[in-house]
Enzyme design. Structure first.
Site, mmCIF file in Angstrom:
data_model
loop_
_atom_site.group_PDB
_atom_site.id
_atom_site.type_symbol
_atom_site.label_atom_id
_atom_site.label_comp_id
_atom_site.label_asym_id
_atom_site.label_seq_id
_atom_site.Cartn_x
_atom_site.Cartn_y
_atom_site.Cartn_z
ATOM 1 N N HIS A 142 0.888 -1.170 0.000
ATOM 2 C CA HIS A 142 0.009 -0.044 -0.027
ATOM 3 C C HIS A 142 0.855 1.146 0.217
ATOM 4 O O HIS A 142 0.560 2.267 0.646
ATOM 5 C CB HIS A 142 -0.951 0.079 1.069
ATOM 6 N N ASP A 201 2.572 1.960 -3.284
ATOM 7 C CA ASP A 201 2.841 2.354 -4.699
ATOM 8 C C ASP A 201 1.647 3.611 -4.921
ATOM 9 O O ASP A 201 2.318 4.392 -5.896
ATOM 10 C CB ASP A 201 2.616 1.150 -5.447
ATOM 11 N N ALA A 204 -6.050 -13.725 -4.781
ATOM 12 C CA ALA A 204 -5.290 -14.362 -3.658
ATOM 13 C C ALA A 204 -4.176 -13.369 -3.400
ATOM 14 O O ALA A 204 -3.086 -13.416 -2.759
ATOM 15 C CB ALA A 204 -4.783 -15.578 -4.072
ATOM 16 N N SER A 222 -4.960 -10.288 -11.738
ATOM 17 C CA SER A 222 -5.672 -9.677 -12.836
ATOM 18 C C SER A 222 -4.521 -8.472 -13.571
ATOM 19 O O SER A 222 -4.901 -8.626 -14.944
ATOM 20 C CB SER A 222 -6.589 -8.645 -11.782
ATOM 21 N N GLU A 250 -5.574 -0.698 -16.109
ATOM 22 C CA GLU A 250 -6.551 -1.334 -15.155
ATOM 23 C C GLU A 250 -7.453 -0.640 -14.130
ATOM 24 O O GLU A 250 -8.490 -1.369 -13.786
ATOM 25 C CB GLU A 250 -5.297 -2.180 -14.284
ATOM 26 N N ASP A 270 1.961 -3.857 -9.901
ATOM 27 C CA ASP A 270 1.636 -5.072 -10.329
ATOM 28 C C ASP A 270 1.958 -5.157 -11.825
ATOM 29 O O ASP A 270 2.586 -6.103 -12.280
ATOM 30 C CB ASP A 270 0.288 -5.397 -10.062
ATOM 31 N N TYR A 322 -10.308 -1.226 -0.470
ATOM 32 C CA TYR A 322 -8.925 -0.962 -0.957
ATOM 33 C C TYR A 322 -9.159 0.712 -1.322
ATOM 34 O O TYR A 322 -8.284 1.450 -1.027
ATOM 35 C CB TYR A 322 -8.601 -1.870 -2.373
HETATM 36 P P1 NG1 Z 1 -3.370 -6.966 -5.288
HETATM 37 O O1 NG1 Z 1 -2.723 -7.719 -4.347
HETATM 38 O O2 NG1 Z 1 -3.321 -7.540 -6.729
HETATM 39 O O3 NG1 Z 1 -4.806 -6.796 -4.974
HETATM 40 C C1 NG1 Z 1 -3.099 -4.278 -5.097
HETATM 41 C C2 NG1 Z 1 -2.720 -3.343 -6.068
HETATM 42 C C3 NG1 Z 1 -1.398 -2.812 -6.012
HETATM 43 C C4 NG1 Z 1 -1.093 -2.368 -4.549
HETATM 44 C C5 NG1 Z 1 -1.386 -3.739 -3.773
HETATM 45 C C6 NG1 Z 1 -1.126 -3.197 -2.239
HETATM 46 C C7 NG1 Z 1 -4.195 -3.795 -8.210
HETATM 47 C C8 NG1 Z 1 -4.269 -4.215 -9.363
HETATM 48 N N1 NG1 Z 1 -2.982 -3.727 -7.359
HETATM 49 O O4 NG1 Z 1 -2.529 -5.405 -5.410
HETATM 50 O O5 NG1 Z 1 -1.162 -1.650 -6.945
HETATM 51 O O6 NG1 Z 1 -1.470 -1.276 -4.124
HETATM 52 O O7 NG1 Z 1 -2.743 -3.970 -3.917
HETATM 53 O O8 NG1 Z 1 0.325 -2.952 -2.102
HETATM 54 O O9 NG1 Z 1 -5.163 -3.431 -7.366
#
Ligand code: NG1
Length: 678
Positions: A21, A23, A111, A116, A148, A159, A211
Site C-alpha cells: 500500500h 505504490d 489471492a 488481474s 487497469e 503489479d 482498497y
Molecule cells: P493486489 O494484491 O493484486 O490486489 C493491489 C494493487 C497494487 C498495490 C497492492 C497493495 C491492483 C491491481 N493492485 O494489489 O497496486 O497497491 O494492492 O500494495 O489493485
C-alpha cells in the site's frame, strides 16, 4: 483449428516482499515476478474484434469490438481485464485489428498474486503483437497500470511494472514518478514461500471498496496534515516527507492526526523506510533482519492499516512457529496470501508445519488446494512469435510429431482407462463393492497402516538401492514373482497383508524402475527415483477425493510440491532422516491414493470364489495395473523431456477432448470456487 496461432504472450503474477500500500502513494515496493502466469496464444483478425476463449472451462468465452470507450462486461467478468487493455491502447495508438486468443493461466485468483494485472498485461501484449506495434517497456508499464483502473480499483503501478519488468533470480525494487526498476539478487539460500489463507479477497467485491477507501484515506491524511499550521514548510508529497523529514518527526505528525488517518499515515511512512532497509538486508544476505522487517510490516498492516484478517494473522503466526524468518500478508490484504521468507534448510519443516497446523486444523490438503507455493523469481512478460519461440528454445517447445501423439494416446489409454476396480470386477464377476462389504471393519485402518509402511520401504528401496544400469524391462519376470507372493496372500487374507504388501510393492517397484529405464530415465537422479514412487498414486481416486481429481495430470499436480521438496531433500541429505516431515508428507499423499487400490485388491481377494489361485490372479492384475501406470507415466515424461511439461500437458488434454471420456481436470485448483479474477 482453421489457422495456426502466430504468437504466444506470457505475463507473470507476482508476490510482493515488502512495500505494501505504498505504490499509490508514490513510494517504493519490492516485489518478485513468480513462475505462475497468464498466457495467451493468438492470431490477428482482419476486423477489430477480440475473441477470447479460456482453457479453464469455468471462464466462459467472450468477445468485443475494440473502441476508445468500451462499456464493461458485468462487474467481476474476466473479459473486463482485456477490455481495460484494449481501451487504453486504442486511445494511445489507435488499433487496426483485434485477435482470436486462447487464454490459460495458473495464478490463483483473488489471492493477492496479481492475476488481474497479469491478464491486463498479457492482453496488452497480445493486442500489440496482433497490430505489429512495439511500445517501450516503461511506457507499457505505465499504460497498463492506468488501464487497469477501468475495472474500478484506484490501484498503483506495482503489479503491471513487475509483471513486465521481473528478473529471474531477483526481487525488483520499484520507485514511482518517475518509474525506476532496480533488480536485487535473492540470496541463494533464501526461499520465498507463498501461503494462501484461502480467504478470497475479491477486487470485484467488497475488497475493492475497502482498497479504494485506503487510497482515499491516505490522500485525506496528507491533506489534513498539511492543513495544520505546524506543517508550514513541510514537503507536500509522501515521497518528499519520507526523504526529507526524520522518522521521529513523522511519527509525531502521525500521532496528531485523528483515527483512522493517523494509523494510515504511520503505516505508509514506516513501510517506505522498511523497503529501504529490506533492500539493504537482502544485499547483505541478512535473512534475520529481513524477516524482522516482514514481521513489522505485518503488524503495521494489521494494526495501523487494518487490511489483515484473523486467518492471515494465524497463518503468519504458524509460519513463524515453524521456522520462517519472517512473514506477512502480501498484496492488498483482506484475505489472500502471506509471504514467508526462510532459509532453504528450514523449508521442509516449514511446509510440513503449515500443512499440519494451519491447513490440518481446517481439514484442508494444501497441495490439493494449491495453497503453498515456493516462489521461483522469474523473468517478466514476453511475446514470442511462435516460429521464433520454437527456434529460440530448441526442441523443448516444438509441437509433438504424429508418432509422438500416438505414443501419448497410448499412455493416456493406460493411465485413464479403465481403473483397477473395473479390471478386478471383470475378473471376479461381481462388483467390487460386494467384496468390500465382506471386509471386516478394521480393514481400513490395517490397509492404511500397511500401505504407509510398504511405501516407506519402497521409498528406502528406491533411494538406496536403485542402480542406473540400463536393462530392458522385464514385466513377465516381475509378474511371476508377484503372483507367487499373492498366492500366499490369498490363503491368509487380511492378516497377511502386512507381510505380503511390502513384498508386492517392492516387486512392483523393481518393475516400475525397469520401465522407467526403458523410457530413458536416469535413475541416478532423486527426481527420477521419486517418479517411480509416484506411480503408486495413479489410476484411481484417493480417499475423500471428488471424481474430478482422479485424472493423471491432476494427481501429478497434487503431488508436485511434495515430490519436488522430497527430491531436493534427498539430493541434499540422502535418506538419512527417513522421518523427515517432507518425506512423511510425500508418503502420506501417495498412500492416500495407493490405499484405495490396495483395498480394492483385498476386496477382490475376499470374494469366496477367489481362493489361493484366484488371489494370485488378483495380484497379477494388481501388478500389471501399476506396470500400465508406469508405462504411461514414463512415456509422458519422455515426451516432456523433449517438448516441455506445458506442451505435453496441453496435447494430452486435447487428446482427451477428442476422445469419448470427459477430460480429466488439469491444473491444481480443486477448490470448486467460482471462477473469478481478483
Ligand atoms: P493486489 O494484491 O493484486 O490486489 C493491489 C494493487 C497494487 C498495490 C497492492 C497493495 C491492483 C491491481 N493492485 O494489489 O497496486 O497497491 O494492492 O500494495 O489493485
Amino acid at each position: 483449428m482453421a489457422s495456426r496461432w502466430t504468437h504466444r504472450v506470457r505475463a507473470p503474477g507476482r508476490v510482493n516482499l515488502i512495500g505494501e500500500h505504498t505504490d499509490y502513494n508514490g513510494l517504493p515496493v519490492l516485489p518478485v515476478a513468480i513462475q505462475r502466469s497468464v498466457r495467451i496464444e493468438l492470431r490477428a483478425r482482419g476486423d477489430r474484434r477480440v475473441r477470447l476463449t479460456n482453457e479453464d472451462p469455468r471462464f466462459e468465452p467472450c468477445e468485443f469490438e475494440i473502441a476508445a470507450d468500451l462499456a464493461p462486461f458485468p462487474s467481476g467478468h474476466w473479459g473486463n481485464y482485456a477490455k481495460a487493455a484494449a481501451q487504453a491502447l486504442q486511445r494511445r495508438s489507435g488499433l487496426d485489428g483485434g485477435f482470436d486468443g486462447l487464454v490459460a493461466g495458473d495464478i490463483p485468483a483473488a489471492a493477492g498474486l496479481s492475476s488481474s494485472s497479469a491478464l491486463v498485461v498479457a492482453s496488452a501484449l497480445a493486442l500489440l503483437a496482433a497490430n505489429g506495434i512495439e511500445l517501450e517497456r516503461g511506457e507499457l508499464m505505465e499504460l497498463t497500470a492506468s488501464a487497469e483502473r477501468y475495472v474500478g480499483t484506484d490501484s498503483g503501478g506495482m503489479d503491471q511494472a513487475i509483471s513486465l519488468g521481473g528478473r529471474a533470480g531477483h526481487a525488483v525494487r520499484i520507485d514511482f514518478d518517475p518509474l525506476r526498476l532496480e533488480p536485487v539478487p535473492l540470496p541463494a539460500d533464501w526461499r520465498i514461500v507463498i501461503a494462501n489463507s484461502l480467504v478470497e479477497a475479491r477486487k470485484s467485491g467488497g475488497a475493492q471498496a475497502a482498497y479504494n477507501a485506503r487510497v482515499r484515506e491516505c490522500r485525506e491524511a496528507l491533506a489534513a496534515l498539511l492543513a495544520r499550521p505546524t506543517a508550514l514548510g513541510l514537503p507536500t508529497t509522501y515521497r518528499g516527507l519520507v526523504s526529507g523529514v526524520q522518522s521521529g518527526r513523522l511519527l509525531e505528525l502521525a500521532a496528531a492526526l485523528p483515527a483512522p488517518l493517523s494509523g494510515r499515515f504511520r503505516h505508509v511512512v514506516t513501510e517506505a523506510a522498511r523497503v529501504d532497509e529490506a533492500v539493504a538486508a537482502m544485499r547483505a544476505g541478512d535473512l534475520e533482519a529481513f524477516g524482522r522487517l516482514l514481521d513489522a510490516s505485518h503488524a503495521s498492516l494489521r494494526d495501523d492499516y487494518e487490511v489483515s484478517c484473523k486467518e492471515l494473522d494465524e497463518l503468519v503466526g504458524c509460519a513463524r512457529e515453524h521456522g520462517a524468518a519472517g512473514a506477512r500478508l502480501t498484496g492488498a490484504g483482506f484475505g489472500g496470501c502471506a509471504v514467508l521468507a526462510a532459509r532453504a534448510e528450514a523449508l521442509p519443516g516449514l511446509l510440513a508445519g503449515l500443512a499440519q497446523s494451519f491447513y490440518g486444523r481446517r481439514g484442508i490438503d494444501p497441495v490439493a488446494r494449491d495453497a503453498l507455493l515456493v516462489a521461483e523469481p522469474s523473468d517478466g512478460a514476453q511475446t514470442d512469435r511462435l516460429e521464433d519461440a520454437y527456434a529460440r528454445v530448441g526442441p523443448t517447445t516444438m509441437p509433438l510429431s504424429a508418432a509422438e501423439i500416438e505414443d501419448l494416446r497410448r499412455a493416456q489409454k493406460l493411465l485413464e482407462h479403465p481403473g483397477l476396480a473395473i479390471k478386478l470386477t471383470n475378473l471376479i464377476g461381481t462388483p467390487i463393492e460386494k467384496g468390500m462389504a465382506l471386509l471386516p471393519k478394521r480393514a481400513s485402518t490395517l490397509v492404511n497402516d500397511a500401505t504407509t509402511k510398504a511405501l516407506r520401504a519402497a521409498l528406502r528401496l528406491a533411494v538406496v538401492t536403485m542402480g542406473k544400469k540400463p536393462r530392458p524391462a522385464s514385466r513377465a519376470t516381475h509378474r511371476v514373482l508377484a503372483i507367487g507372493s499373492g498366492a500366499a496372500g490369498g490363503f491368509f487374507g487380511l492378516p497377511a497383508l502386512a507381510i505380503e504388501l511390502p513384498v508386492s510393492t517392492a516387486i512392483i517397484l523393481r518393475s516400475v524402475a525397469d520401465i522407467a529405464r526403458s523410457e530413458g530415465e536416469d535413475l541416478s537422479s532423486p527426481e527420477s527415483r521419486l517418479a517411480c514412487i509416484e506411480v503408486f498414486a495413479f489410476g484411481g481416486p484417493s480417499r475423500g477425493d471428488d471424481a474430478a481429481e482422479t485424472g493423471y495430470f491432476a494427481v501429478r499436480s497434487a503431488l508436485s510440491i511434495a515430490v519436488a521438496e522430497a527430491a531436493q531433500f534427498i539430493a541434499e541429505k540422502g535418506l538419512v532422516e527417513e522421518g523427515a516431515p517432507v518425506l512423511v508428507r510425500l508418503v502420506a499423499q501417495i498412500a492416500s491414493r495407493f490405499s484405495v487400490a490396495v483395498s480394492e485388491k483385498l476386496a477382490a481377494q475376499a470374494v469366496p470364489v477367489v481362493g489361493a489361485l484366484g488371489g494370485a490372479t488378483v495380484n497379477a492384475i494388481f501388478v500389471s495395473h501399476f506396470q500400465d501406470m508406469a508405462t504411461g507415466h514414463f512415456i509422458v515424461r519422455r515426451l516432456e523431456r523433449a517438448h516441455g511439461f506445458e506442451e505435453v500437458r496441453r496435447a494430452y488434454a486435447n487428446l482427451d477432448l477428442a476422445g469419448s471420456r470427459a477430460p480429466p481436470r488439469i491444473g491444481p485448483r480443486a477448490s470448486g470456487d467460482p471462477p473469478r479474477i481478483a
